[in-house]
Write an enzyme that holds these catalytic residues in place. Structure first.
Site, PDB file in Angstrom:
ATOM      1  N   SER A  70     -10.686   1.219   3.041  1.00 34.63           N
ATOM      2  CA  SER A  70     -10.017   0.736   4.251  1.00 34.63           C
ATOM      3  C   SER A  70      -9.252   1.875   4.919  1.00 34.63           C
ATOM      4  O   SER A  70      -8.530   2.613   4.254  1.00 34.63           O
ATOM      5  CB  SER A  70      -9.042  -0.393   3.907  1.00 34.63           C
ATOM      6  OG  SER A  70      -9.726  -1.506   3.388  1.00 34.63           O
ATOM      7  N   ARG A 113       0.820  -1.221   0.000  1.00 32.15           N
ATOM      8  CA  ARG A 113       0.000   0.000   0.000  1.00 32.15           C
ATOM      9  C   ARG A 113       0.857   1.277   0.000  1.00 32.15           C
ATOM     10  O   ARG A 113       0.492   2.275   0.617  1.00 32.15           O
ATOM     11  CB  ARG A 113      -0.962   0.020   1.204  1.00 32.15           C
ATOM     12  CG  ARG A 113      -1.915  -1.155   1.261  1.00 32.15           C
ATOM     13  CD  ARG A 113      -2.857  -1.213   0.069  1.00 32.15           C
ATOM     14  NE  ARG A 113      -3.685  -2.406   0.145  1.00 32.15           N
ATOM     15  CZ  ARG A 113      -3.400  -3.578  -0.408  1.00 32.15           C
ATOM     16  NH1 ARG A 113      -2.294  -3.710  -1.118  1.00 32.15           N
ATOM     17  NH2 ARG A 113      -4.205  -4.607  -0.287  1.00 32.15           N
ATOM     18  N   GLU A 117      -4.002   3.924   6.042  1.00 30.47           N
ATOM     19  CA  GLU A 117      -3.806   4.043   4.605  1.00 30.47           C
ATOM     20  C   GLU A 117      -4.162   5.455   4.156  1.00 30.47           C
ATOM     21  O   GLU A 117      -3.770   5.902   3.094  1.00 30.47           O
ATOM     22  CB  GLU A 117      -4.709   3.056   3.853  1.00 30.47           C
ATOM     23  CG  GLU A 117      -4.319   1.600   3.974  1.00 30.47           C
ATOM     24  CD  GLU A 117      -5.131   0.715   3.043  1.00 30.47           C
ATOM     25  OE1 GLU A 117      -5.744   1.254   2.089  1.00 30.47           O
ATOM     26  OE2 GLU A 117      -5.157  -0.497   3.258  1.00 30.47           O
TER      27      GLU A 117
END
Length: 304
Positions: free
Chosen positions: A229, A179, A299
């Site tokens: 998320s 990520r 994130e």
């Protein structure tokens, strides 16, 4: 940053016909969380060529700027952004294909790209079924699911560097990780991406894509305003499971609530502020560290 400077910038960009400019635009209208204060200047270029013209005028005036895609995976403060927000949206959506190589601009929907490619009988993006956001954001974050990610199919990206330079960067130079990419560290902005896909059985590819879409629909709060998320998985653990085990499903701060459908999603129940979301994220981090010794990293990109 005076009103006269902002008005002058607006007039100059519009005189070049290099896109649309609005002043004091509420950013909650441009994020999937539906929160965020105003941008002093909100600039939507009509093309990469227009962006080069507009950015030159912005840099001439030494104004701070920030690029925004489809508004997922970002949390913009309630005070907004005291500078120029460049919206790389629906105008930057050119699509070009030569065999297994596909080049698309940053504003292209990742879900739309996955759907089109699968229908053409090309494999590699089935994992993106149901992932919100743009191609540019997906490259920036190295979006992924189902044990794969963007780095496995990307060949190169056309990037706007903080210096104002525009250049193609090869996959191996982008520093992809879980990520993450070097664009996050260097504040580079992806304007276009080239992908290499594999030929396969069209029916099987579409079936895998639909299966992934259905899984997300069944397990994630896709109808509620959210950013996707919130936390990176603290491998080998899963963020959602950690938060669920803390008993936080349904827990809320103001208008921000931990989704009862998937604990790694924070939803806006209608009147959430960025402060509500920041507070809720902070409480989750503190509890996870205190109860399980787990450090939770987001994130989400914080802006403003």
């Amino acid at each position: 940053m005076t009103e006269s400077v902002l008005n002058e910038l607006k007039s100059v960009i519009e005189s070049h016909q290099a896109g649309r400019v609005r002043l004091n635009e509420p950013l909650k209208n441009h994020t999937t969380w539906k929160v965020g204060g105003p941008a002093k200047v909100f600039y939507e270029p009509s093309s990469v060529k227009d962006l080069k013209i507009g950015l030159e005028e912005i840099r001439k005036r030494s104004l701070p700027w920030f690029a925004l895609g489809k508004g997922s995976n970002v949390l913009i403060s309630d005070q907004g952004i005291d500078g120029v927000v460049i919206k790389l949206g629906d105008n930057l959506t050119e699509f070009h294909q030569e065999g297994d190589l596909v080049t698309v601009e940053a504003g292209y929907s990742l879900i739309k790209l996955a759907t089109i490619i699968s229908k053409k009988g090309y494999s590699g993006l089935e994992f993106a079924g149901g992932i919100p956001g743009s191609v540019g954001g997906a490259v920036f974050m190295n979006a992924g699911a189902h044990q794969t990610d963007i780095s496995n199919i990307l060949t190169k990206a056309y990037v706007l560097m903080p210096s104002g330079e525009f250049r193609w960067i090869e996959n191996e130079e982008l520093g992809f990780g879980y990520r993450t990419s070097i664009l996050q560290k260097n504040q580079g902005i992806c304007l276009a991406a080239q992908f290499r896909f594999k030929r396969g059985d069209s029916a099987e590819i579409r079936e895998r894509l639909q299966k992934n879409k259905a899984y997300r629909k069944d397990t994630q709060p896709w109808k509620d305003p959210c950013c996707g998320s919130v936390f990176r998985n603290p491998l080998p653990l899963h963020a959602g499971k950690v938060i669920e085990d803390l008993g936080l499903k349904g827990y809320s701060v103001g208008g921000a609530k931990v989704s009862e459908k998937h604990a790694n999603f924070i939803v806006n129940t209608g009147e959430a502020t960025a402060k509500d979301i920041v507070t809720l994220i902070s409480e989750i981090k503190q509890l996870a560290l205190r109860e399980y010794g787990v450090s939770m990293e987001t994130e989400v990109e914080y802006i403003g």
